[in-house]
Enzyme design. Structure first.
Site, PDB file in Angstrom:
ATOM      1  N   GLY A  83       0.812  -1.221   0.000  1.00 44.01           N
ATOM      2  CA  GLY A  83       0.000   0.000   0.000  1.00 44.01           C
ATOM      3  C   GLY A  83       0.845   1.270   0.000  1.00 44.01           C
ATOM      4  O   GLY A  83       0.526   2.228  -0.715  1.00 44.01           O
ATOM      5  N   THR A  84       1.905   1.270   0.773  1.00 41.51           N
ATOM      6  CA  THR A  84       2.736   2.478   0.872  1.00 41.51           C
ATOM      7  C   THR A  84       3.331   2.833  -0.488  1.00 41.51           C
ATOM      8  O   THR A  84       3.262   3.987  -0.929  1.00 41.51           O
ATOM      9  CB  THR A  84       3.855   2.260   1.913  1.00 41.51           C
ATOM     10  OG1 THR A  84       3.229   2.011   3.168  1.00 41.51           O
ATOM     11  CG2 THR A  84       4.770   3.460   2.018  1.00 41.51           C
ATOM     12  N   ASN A 167      -8.418   3.936   8.228  1.00 45.06           N
ATOM     13  CA  ASN A 167      -7.783   2.819   8.938  1.00 45.06           C
ATOM     14  C   ASN A 167      -7.954   2.888  10.452  1.00 45.06           C
ATOM     15  O   ASN A 167      -7.800   1.884  11.130  1.00 45.06           O
ATOM     16  CB  ASN A 167      -6.293   2.740   8.588  1.00 45.06           C
ATOM     17  CG  ASN A 167      -5.598   4.070   8.648  1.00 45.06           C
ATOM     18  OD1 ASN A 167      -5.987   5.016   7.955  1.00 45.06           O
ATOM     19  ND2 ASN A 167      -4.600   4.172   9.473  1.00 45.06           N
ATOM     20  N   GLN A 197      -7.885  -0.384   3.151  1.00 41.97           N
ATOM     21  CA  GLN A 197      -8.718  -0.966   4.217  1.00 41.97           C
ATOM     22  C   GLN A 197     -10.105  -1.368   3.718  1.00 41.97           C
ATOM     23  O   GLN A 197     -10.916  -1.874   4.495  1.00 41.97           O
ATOM     24  CB  GLN A 197      -8.863   0.032   5.375  1.00 41.97           C
ATOM     25  CG  GLN A 197      -7.567   0.335   6.108  1.00 41.97           C
ATOM     26  CD  GLN A 197      -7.083  -0.815   6.997  1.00 41.97           C
ATOM     27  OE1 GLN A 197      -7.808  -1.790   7.252  1.00 41.97           O
ATOM     28  NE2 GLN A 197      -5.859  -0.719   7.477  1.00 41.97           N
ATOM     29  N   SER A 217      -3.493  -3.450  -0.788  1.00 43.79           N
ATOM     30  CA  SER A 217      -2.378  -4.089  -0.078  1.00 43.79           C
ATOM     31  C   SER A 217      -2.757  -5.527   0.253  1.00 43.79           C
ATOM     32  O   SER A 217      -3.866  -5.793   0.724  1.00 43.79           O
ATOM     33  CB  SER A 217      -2.086  -3.308   1.203  1.00 43.79           C
ATOM     34  OG  SER A 217      -1.141  -3.998   1.976  1.00 43.79           O
ATOM     35  N   HIS A 219      -1.434  -7.762   2.552  1.00 47.40           N
ATOM     36  CA  HIS A 219      -1.454  -8.315   3.921  1.00 47.40           C
ATOM     37  C   HIS A 219      -2.675  -7.892   4.743  1.00 47.40           C
ATOM     38  O   HIS A 219      -2.876  -8.371   5.853  1.00 47.40           O
ATOM     39  CB  HIS A 219      -0.146  -8.005   4.667  1.00 47.40           C
ATOM     40  CG  HIS A 219       0.028  -6.581   5.105  1.00 47.40           C
ATOM     41  ND1 HIS A 219      -0.078  -6.192   6.416  1.00 47.40           N
ATOM     42  CD2 HIS A 219       0.324  -5.458   4.415  1.00 47.40           C
ATOM     43  CE1 HIS A 219       0.164  -4.893   6.503  1.00 47.40           C
ATOM     44  NE2 HIS A 219       0.411  -4.423   5.298  1.00 47.40           N
ATOM     45  N   THR A 255      12.758  -7.030 -10.346  1.00 51.71           N
ATOM     46  CA  THR A 255      12.292  -8.404 -10.533  1.00 51.71           C
ATOM     47  C   THR A 255      11.098  -8.639  -9.615  1.00 51.71           C
ATOM     48  O   THR A 255      11.139  -8.310  -8.431  1.00 51.71           O
ATOM     49  CB  THR A 255      13.435  -9.394 -10.221  1.00 51.71           C
ATOM     50  OG1 THR A 255      14.508  -9.086 -11.102  1.00 51.71           O
ATOM     51  CG2 THR A 255      12.998 -10.836 -10.420  1.00 51.71           C
ATOM     52  N   CYS A 343       1.473   2.275  12.176  1.00 53.76           N
ATOM     53  CA  CYS A 343       2.609   3.131  11.814  1.00 53.76           C
ATOM     54  C   CYS A 343       2.716   4.300  12.776  1.00 53.76           C
ATOM     55  O   CYS A 343       3.783   4.602  13.271  1.00 53.76           O
ATOM     56  CB  CYS A 343       2.442   3.677  10.409  1.00 53.76           C
ATOM     57  SG  CYS A 343       1.838   2.452   9.280  1.00 53.76           S
TER      58      CYS A 343
HETATM   59  C1  LIG Z   1      -5.255   3.177   4.781  1.00 53.73           C
HETATM   60  C2  LIG Z   1      -3.890   2.580   4.618  1.00 53.73           C
HETATM   61  N1  LIG Z   1      -3.146   2.943   3.565  1.00 53.73           N
HETATM   62  C3  LIG Z   1      -1.922   2.442   3.357  1.00 53.73           C
HETATM   63  C4  LIG Z   1      -1.358   1.545   4.235  1.00 53.73           C
HETATM   64  C5  LIG Z   1       0.025   1.012   3.985  1.00 53.73           C
HETATM   65  O1  LIG Z   1      -0.044  -0.298   3.461  1.00 53.73           O
HETATM   66  P1  LIG Z   1       1.228  -1.269   3.523  1.00 53.73           P
HETATM   67  O2  LIG Z   1       1.354  -1.751   4.927  1.00 53.73           O
HETATM   68  O3  LIG Z   1       0.898  -2.377   2.554  1.00 53.73           O
HETATM   69  O4  LIG Z   1       2.399  -0.483   3.057  1.00 53.73           O
HETATM   70  C6  LIG Z   1      -2.085   1.151   5.374  1.00 53.73           C
HETATM   71  C7  LIG Z   1      -1.503   0.234   6.372  1.00 53.73           C
HETATM   72  O5  LIG Z   1      -1.878   0.181   7.519  1.00 53.73           O
HETATM   73  C8  LIG Z   1      -3.391   1.663   5.552  1.00 53.73           C
HETATM   74  O6  LIG Z   1      -4.142   1.304   6.597  1.00 53.73           O
END
Ligand SMILES: Cc1ncc(COP(=O)(O)O)c(C=O)c1O
Length: 405
Positions: A83-84, A167, A197, A217, A219, A255, A343
């Site tokens: 996601g990031t 989130n 989310q 994302s 996970h 890769t 985070c």
């Molecule tokens: C709303 C939201 N965006 C982005 C992310 C980041 O995702 P990733 O952990 O896959 O980098 C999160 C992770 O908690 C999230 O809740």
């Protein structure tokens, strides 16, 4: 390895995992599908031999599965590290491309409650000369689309980035209404949606929502960590961030993480086929939990919209305790919960989301987020609430904050 010998989704049998918004357990079926790509199918997908072909084919299958969960075409999926990275690619990539095409387009719109992986690249663009509007939210944690109408400019706005589901408080944002405003303002303005989310928990369709760029994302939906995707609508041009071999349609080099992508694809397939039953069953457990917490713990208050909310989230303010102390104490009893985003807890910052919702310092301090997964049960909720009640009593003995009952 047979399904019988594969590890279970939960590792500690007596623990209760209620932090599924932070991450989710890997499903057995996902693990089993990934296994061959960790050992026997180790080829580089770019190679011109059988090993490369096997890996390429596995990625194609995964791409179709990921595309299906959001109603996209497989050609519109770019695999990333999560996601990031998808958020960074969408935001920086779109802003730089828009400005290169038309130097007047230097205005961006986002909301005050976005994840840091949206806000940080936007802050960086702000330092580079972009002008940013941060949309406020209601006390319930919802963006008012009229605020967007007042701030959007047909000639200056390059793109809008709003999340589908918050989130921390689990609120569902009016993305469709926002998309309509954008479309009636200018065809040039792009809409990016961080759906990290939302995907896999509520039905998401990029066509009906009217989205140009969408973040997913792995996970968060019982897939492996370190993989995710950015949906890029056909015809939308963005600048790549990672340059090199151009593996992912020239938008993302490197890769491919083949076993991660395979697991992500399988997780999407499972999430899509279970979405209706999971939505129903998880919301039954969540509603039971909310009722029980509010009944057994008089100092608890439920936060965020009741109606526009993801089925698995419950967010409380517990008056008279510190949320971080509470989470650490719960952990001693084998319960995993959170104060908000994983985070920001590491960065020790008070929640920007709750502050945007108008919470006082005490209310932000006493926050507790519970996020349910498909593995959780009513029995676990009963045990959790019993322990929560006991832990709050213990903490209050030492707390300088007086509870507001
Ligand atoms: C709303 C939201 N965006 C982005 C992310 C980041 O995702 P990733 O952990 O896959 O980098 C999160 C992770 O908690 C999230 O809740």
């Amino acid at each position: 390895m047979s399904a019988d010998t594969a590890p279970n989704t939960t590792t500690q049998t007596d623990s209760i995992y209620l932090d599924n918004a932070a991450s989710t357990p890997l499903l057995n079926e996902v693990f089993l599908e990934m296994m061959p790509y960790l050992r026997t199918h180790y080829g580089n997908p770019s190679s011109l031999h059988k090993h490369g072909f096997d890996a390429r084919r596995a990625i194609s299958v995964a791409r179709r599965r990921v595309a299906s969960i959001i109603g996209a075409s497989d050609k519109e999926i770019v695999f990333t590290s999560g996601g990031t990275e998808s958020n960074n690619l969408a935001i920086k990539g779109a802003a730089l491309e828009c400005r290169a095409e038309d130097s007047r387009r230097t205005h961006l719109i986002t909301s005050k409650i976005e994840h840091e992986s949206v806000l940080e690249p936007i802050r960086e663009l702000e330092k580079e000369g972009f002008e940013v509007t941060y949309l406020p939210v209601s006390n319930d944690g919802i963006i008012n689309p009229d605020e967007m109408k007042e701030n959007i400019s047909g000639t200056k706005t390059a793109f809008v980035s709003v999340m589908l589901v918050n989130n921390e408080v689990g609120t569902i944002q009016p993305v469709k209404e926002i998309a309509k405003i954008i479309q009636s303002t200018s065809k040039e303005i792009l809409l990016h949606c961080d759906a990290t989310q939302g995907v896999g928990k509520i039905p998401v369709n990029v066509q009906t929502l009217g989205i140009d760029l969408l973040t997913i994302s792995s996970h968060k939906i019982n897939g492996p960590k370190g993989t995710g995707a950015l949906y890029v609508r056909r015809g939308v041009r963005i600048n790549p961030l990672l340059l090199g071999g151009g593996q992912e349609a020239l938008l993302r080099s490197g890769t491919e993480n083949v076993y991660g992508i395979v697991g992500f694809g399988k997780a999407c397939e499972i999430a899509l086929s279970n979405i209706t039953s999971n939505e129903r069953e998880i919301s039954i457990i969540r509603n039971y939990l909310v009722k029980k917490v509010l009944n057994d713990i008089p100092s608890a208050r439920f936060n965020g919209s009741v109606i526009h909310r993801i089925p698995n989230n419950a967010h409380f303010t517990i008056s008279g305790v510190n949320g971080e102390d509470l989470v650490m104490k719960l952990d001693e009893y084998g319960i995993a919960a959170s104060t908000g985003s994983a985070c920001s807890s590491r960065k020790q910052k008070s929640s920007h989301v709750l502050r945007a919702m108008g919470f006082s310092y005490d209310e932000v301090t006493g926050s507790l987020r519970i996020s349910i997964g498909s593995q959780n049960t009513i029995q676990e909720v009963d045990r959790f609430v019993m322990i929560l009640s006991q832990v709050i009593k213990e903490l209050r003995k030492f707390s300088p904050i007086t509870p507001r009952l």
